[in-house]
Scaffold this motif. Structure first.
Motif, PDB file in Angstrom:
ATOM      1  N   HIS A  56      34.574  45.582  41.304  1.00  0.00           N
ATOM      2  CA  HIS A  56      35.615  45.261  40.305  1.00  0.00           C
ATOM      3  C   HIS A  56      36.736  44.878  41.150  1.00  0.00           C
ATOM      4  CE1 HIS A  56      38.333  44.980  36.883  1.00  0.00           C
ATOM      5  NE2 HIS A  56      38.840  45.717  36.946  1.00  0.00           N
ATOM      6  N   PHE A  57      37.460  46.159  42.041  1.00  0.00           N
ATOM      7  CA  PHE A  57      38.680  45.354  42.671  1.00  0.00           C
ATOM      8  C   PHE A  57      38.493  44.494  43.747  1.00  0.00           C
ATOM      9  CE2 PHE A  57      39.549  49.509  39.783  1.00  0.00           C
ATOM     10  CZ  PHE A  57      41.058  48.791  39.006  1.00  0.00           C
ATOM     11  N   ILE A  58      36.975  44.884  44.529  1.00  0.00           N
ATOM     12  CA  ILE A  58      37.108  44.442  45.906  1.00  0.00           C
ATOM     13  C   ILE A  58      36.238  43.054  45.966  1.00  0.00           C
ATOM     14  CG2 ILE A  58      36.036  44.323  48.408  1.00  0.00           C
ATOM     15  CD1 ILE A  58      38.728  46.667  47.091  1.00  0.00           C
ATOM     16  N   GLU A  59      35.786  42.829  45.131  1.00  0.00           N
ATOM     17  CA  GLU A  59      34.957  41.819  44.935  1.00  0.00           C
ATOM     18  C   GLU A  59      35.565  40.722  44.205  1.00  0.00           C
ATOM     19  OE1 GLU A  59      30.508  41.356  45.046  1.00  0.00           O
ATOM     20  OE2 GLU A  59      30.735  43.602  47.168  1.00  0.00           O
ATOM     21  N   GLU A  60      36.151  41.383  42.832  1.00  0.00           N
ATOM     22  CA  GLU A  60      36.641  41.110  41.390  1.00  0.00           C
ATOM     23  C   GLU A  60      35.611  40.071  40.459  1.00  0.00           C
ATOM     24  OE1 GLU A  60      39.269  37.876  43.270  1.00  0.00           O
ATOM     25  OE2 GLU A  60      41.131  39.613  43.797  1.00  0.00           O
ATOM     26  N   MET A  61      34.946  41.293  40.293  1.00  0.00           N
ATOM     27  CA  MET A  61      33.846  40.982  39.330  1.00  0.00           C
ATOM     28  C   MET A  61      34.294  41.376  37.973  1.00  0.00           C
ATOM     29  SD  MET A  61      30.185  41.869  40.923  1.00  0.00           S
ATOM     30  CE  MET A  61      29.060  41.016  39.477  1.00  0.00           C
ATOM     31  N   LYS A  62      34.439  40.717  36.982  1.00  0.00           N
ATOM     32  CA  LYS A  62      34.047  41.150  35.985  1.00  0.00           C
ATOM     33  C   LYS A  62      33.104  42.421  35.362  1.00  0.00           C
ATOM     34  CE  LYS A  62      35.761  36.233  33.898  1.00  0.00           C
ATOM     35  NZ  LYS A  62      35.271  35.676  33.264  1.00  0.00           N
ATOM     36  N   GLN A  63      34.113  43.463  34.199  1.00  0.00           N
ATOM     37  CA  GLN A  63      33.336  44.698  34.172  1.00  0.00           C
ATOM     38  C   GLN A  63      31.557  43.940  33.260  1.00  0.00           C
ATOM     39  OE1 GLN A  63      35.396  46.951  31.902  1.00  0.00           O
ATOM     40  NE2 GLN A  63      36.959  46.997  32.331  1.00  0.00           N
ATOM     41  N   SER A  64      31.514  42.466  32.890  1.00  0.00           N
ATOM     42  CA  SER A  64      30.815  42.154  32.008  1.00  0.00           C
ATOM     43  C   SER A  64      29.439  42.100  32.936  1.00  0.00           C
ATOM     44  CB  SER A  64      30.489  41.655  31.586  1.00  0.00           C
ATOM     45  OG  SER A  64      31.187  40.335  31.741  1.00  0.00           O
ATOM     46  N   ASP A  65      30.108  41.537  34.125  1.00  0.00           N
ATOM     47  CA  ASP A  65      29.427  40.640  34.961  1.00  0.00           C
ATOM     48  C   ASP A  65      28.609  41.771  35.809  1.00  0.00           C
ATOM     49  OD1 ASP A  65      29.105  38.078  34.613  1.00  0.00           O
ATOM     50  OD2 ASP A  65      31.298  38.099  35.465  1.00  0.00           O
ATOM     51  N   ILE A  66      29.351  42.934  36.523  1.00  0.00           N
ATOM     52  CA  ILE A  66      29.134  44.212  36.684  1.00  0.00           C
ATOM     53  C   ILE A  66      27.786  44.739  35.523  1.00  0.00           C
ATOM     54  CG2 ILE A  66      29.809  46.843  37.054  1.00  0.00           C
ATOM     55  CD1 ILE A  66      32.386  45.458  38.197  1.00  0.00           C
ATOM     56  N   ALA A  67      27.705  44.593  34.918  1.00  0.00           N
ATOM     57  CA  ALA A  67      27.488  45.658  34.530  1.00  0.00           C
ATOM     58  C   ALA A  67      25.720  45.112  34.381  1.00  0.00           C
ATOM     59  CB  ALA A  67      27.234  45.774  32.448  1.00  0.00           C
ATOM     60  N   GLN A  68      26.118  43.642  33.883  1.00  0.00           N
ATOM     61  CA  GLN A  68      24.938  42.922  34.321  1.00  0.00           C
ATOM     62  C   GLN A  68      23.811  43.740  35.518  1.00  0.00           C
ATOM     63  OE1 GLN A  68      25.172  39.238  33.791  1.00  0.00           O
ATOM     64  NE2 GLN A  68      22.729  38.400  33.699  1.00  0.00           N
ATOM     65  N   ARG A  69      24.988  42.821  36.262  1.00  0.00           N
ATOM     66  CA  ARG A  69      24.072  43.418  38.068  1.00  0.00           C
ATOM     67  C   ARG A  69      23.452  44.758  38.755  1.00  0.00           C
ATOM     68  NH1 ARG A  69      26.936  42.199  43.961  1.00  0.00           N
ATOM     69  NH2 ARG A  69      27.097  40.337  43.383  1.00  0.00           N
TER      70      ARG A  69
ATOM     71  N   ASN B   2      32.933  50.385  32.319  1.00  0.00           N
ATOM     72  CA  ASN B   2      34.063  50.745  31.504  1.00  0.00           C
ATOM     73  C   ASN B   2      35.153  52.130  32.092  1.00  0.00           C
ATOM     74  OD1 ASN B   2      36.367  51.613  29.892  1.00  0.00           O
ATOM     75  ND2 ASN B   2      37.636  49.798  30.039  1.00  0.00           N
ATOM     76  N   ARG B   3      33.171  52.642  31.635  1.00  0.00           N
ATOM     77  CA  ARG B   3      33.976  54.395  31.452  1.00  0.00           C
ATOM     78  C   ARG B   3      33.894  54.446  32.967  1.00  0.00           C
ATOM     79  NH1 ARG B   3      30.348  55.222  28.153  1.00  0.00           N
ATOM     80  NH2 ARG B   3      28.612  56.145  29.148  1.00  0.00           N
ATOM     81  N   LEU B   4      33.299  54.228  34.217  1.00  0.00           N
ATOM     82  CA  LEU B   4      33.077  54.550  35.118  1.00  0.00           C
ATOM     83  C   LEU B   4      34.181  54.448  36.257  1.00  0.00           C
ATOM     84  CD1 LEU B   4      29.500  53.516  36.493  1.00  0.00           C
ATOM     85  CD2 LEU B   4      30.439  56.369  36.098  1.00  0.00           C
ATOM     86  N   ILE B   5      35.055  53.010  35.592  1.00  0.00           N
ATOM     87  CA  ILE B   5      36.879  52.508  36.352  1.00  0.00           C
ATOM     88  C   ILE B   5      37.365  53.312  36.034  1.00  0.00           C
ATOM     89  CG2 ILE B   5      37.520  51.230  36.082  1.00  0.00           C
ATOM     90  CD1 ILE B   5      35.579  48.701  36.092  1.00  0.00           C
ATOM     91  N   THR B   6      37.625  54.278  34.632  1.00  0.00           N
ATOM     92  CA  THR B   6      37.521  55.129  34.043  1.00  0.00           C
ATOM     93  C   THR B   6      38.532  56.854  34.989  1.00  0.00           C
ATOM     94  OG1 THR B   6      38.405  54.198  31.936  1.00  0.00           O
ATOM     95  CG2 THR B   6      39.380  56.441  31.641  1.00  0.00           C
ATOM     96  N   GLN B   7      37.029  56.453  35.402  1.00  0.00           N
ATOM     97  CA  GLN B   7      36.612  58.019  35.631  1.00  0.00           C
ATOM     98  C   GLN B   7      36.985  57.406  37.346  1.00  0.00           C
ATOM     99  OE1 GLN B   7      32.519  58.479  34.251  1.00  0.00           O
ATOM    100  NE2 GLN B   7      32.837  60.563  35.086  1.00  0.00           N
TER     101      GLN B   7
END
Length: 326
Positions: free
Chosen positions: A21-34, A43-48
């Motif tokens: 998310h922060f280094i490769e600048e991927m959207k949360q939806s794209d991370i979820a798919q990968r 979103n919960r993991l980012i908050t944690q």
């Protein structure tokens, strides 16, 4: 942080999500798919990760030297806001316009509908008005802090007041009186006129004040464009530790109003009248403004400063010497 296998796996997953998310600048939806996760889980993991202190954000400017100057000035002076602009060596007019642009943008970031904006005349305030380019209209009222001197675009504060109001989409109220009365009695009479009193009462309670900080030691100072005498005695002006002009008043190094006869003839607010103004923005450019800025700071006459880099550096150095700060 991770004391067992389950902790390690949880932290590893959080680290993977944060990296994507922060280094490769991927959207949360794209991370979820990968990663075959739900978007809500990402979103919960980012908050944690944030709560665990795994995310540290550093914001740096390509003009870091200016940011450092702003920070230094704010720390040593207690200014609420400081903006320092880059300079073009040997080109004072360009530097003034750059400061004017920065002040114009700062003003647009600050004002709100319903505000009263009080202004002085002067080259710096004129540069602010010239560089103002709002994206919407503001329901504001613009008023002068002093009477006017006709003849030059920057000495006619009523003209600048009207221009600023028109650019912002607001309204203007003007002072129909000269800057200098013929004597103290006439000055008192003009100040008590209903039309003058109404405008100055608004100015005294303004939400924002935009003011120039004038030098008097250089022959080209705009103070001499305001002065009612064609050839004032400069030596007399510089007595009593006078170092600057503020709201057309001659002020001392400590920011107090000097005991000078013409000060008592001014149709203008006293510098101390701005003491309760939430935001008083001082605008200045050029080496000759170092002492005047220092006087305004010593007197707590401004709480926000827009200035060029060279002048800011000189002001900061002089303030550090006075306060014995490294």
């Amino acid at each position: 942080m991770a004391e067992n296998k389950d902790d390690f796996e949880a932290i590893r997953q959080i680290h993977t999500v944060l990296t994507l998310h922060f280094i490769e600048e991927m959207k949360q939806s794209d991370i979820a798919q990968r990663l075959n996760l739900s978007t809500s889980k990402v979103n919960r993991l980012i908050t944690q990760g944030r709560k665990l202190g795994m995310v540290r954000i550093a914001v740096e400017s390509p003009f870091q030297r200016l940011v450092d100057l702003e920070k230094g000035l704010s720390e040593i002076t207690g200014l609420r806001n400081t903006v320092v602009t880059p300079v073009v060596p040997g080109n004072p007019d360009t530097n003034l316009q750059q400061v004017g642009l920065a002040a114009a943008n700062h003003l647009l970031e600050t004002i709100r509908d319903g505000d009263v904006i009080a202004i002085t005349g002067g080259k710096a305030v004129s540069a602010v008005v010239r560089n103002l380019n709002p994206e919407r209209k503001f329901n504001v009222t613009v008023v002068p802090l002093t009477g006017g001197v006709q003849g030059k675009y920057y000495t006619d504060v009523n003209h600048l007041t009207t221009q600023l109001a028109e650019k912002l989409g607001g309204s203007a109220m003007l002072i129909h009186a000269p800057l200098f009365a013929e004597n103290r009695e006439q000055r008192d009479m003009l100040m008590e006129m209903n039309s003058t009193k109404e405008v100055f009462d608004l100015a005294r309670n303004a939400s924002v004040a935009l003011v120039g900080i004038g030098s008097i030691k250089t022959p080209g100072s705009s103070y001499y464009d305001l002065h009612p005498l064609p050839n004032p005695d400069r030596e007399l002006l510089l007595k009593d530790n006078v170092t600057a002009e503020f709201l057309a008043h001659l002020i001392r190094e400590d920011g107090t109003v000097a005991d000078y006869a013409l000060n008592s003839r001014l149709v203008a607010l006293n510098p101390t009248d701005l003491a309760t103004c939430p935001l008083t923005i001082g605008v200045a450019a050029g080496g000759e403004k170092v002492q005047p800025i220092r006087a305004a700071l010593n007197g707590h006459l401004i709480n926000s400063l827009i200035v060029d880099e060279e002048t800011a550096s000189a002001v900061l150095e002089s303030m550090r010497k006075i306060k014995n700060v490294a």
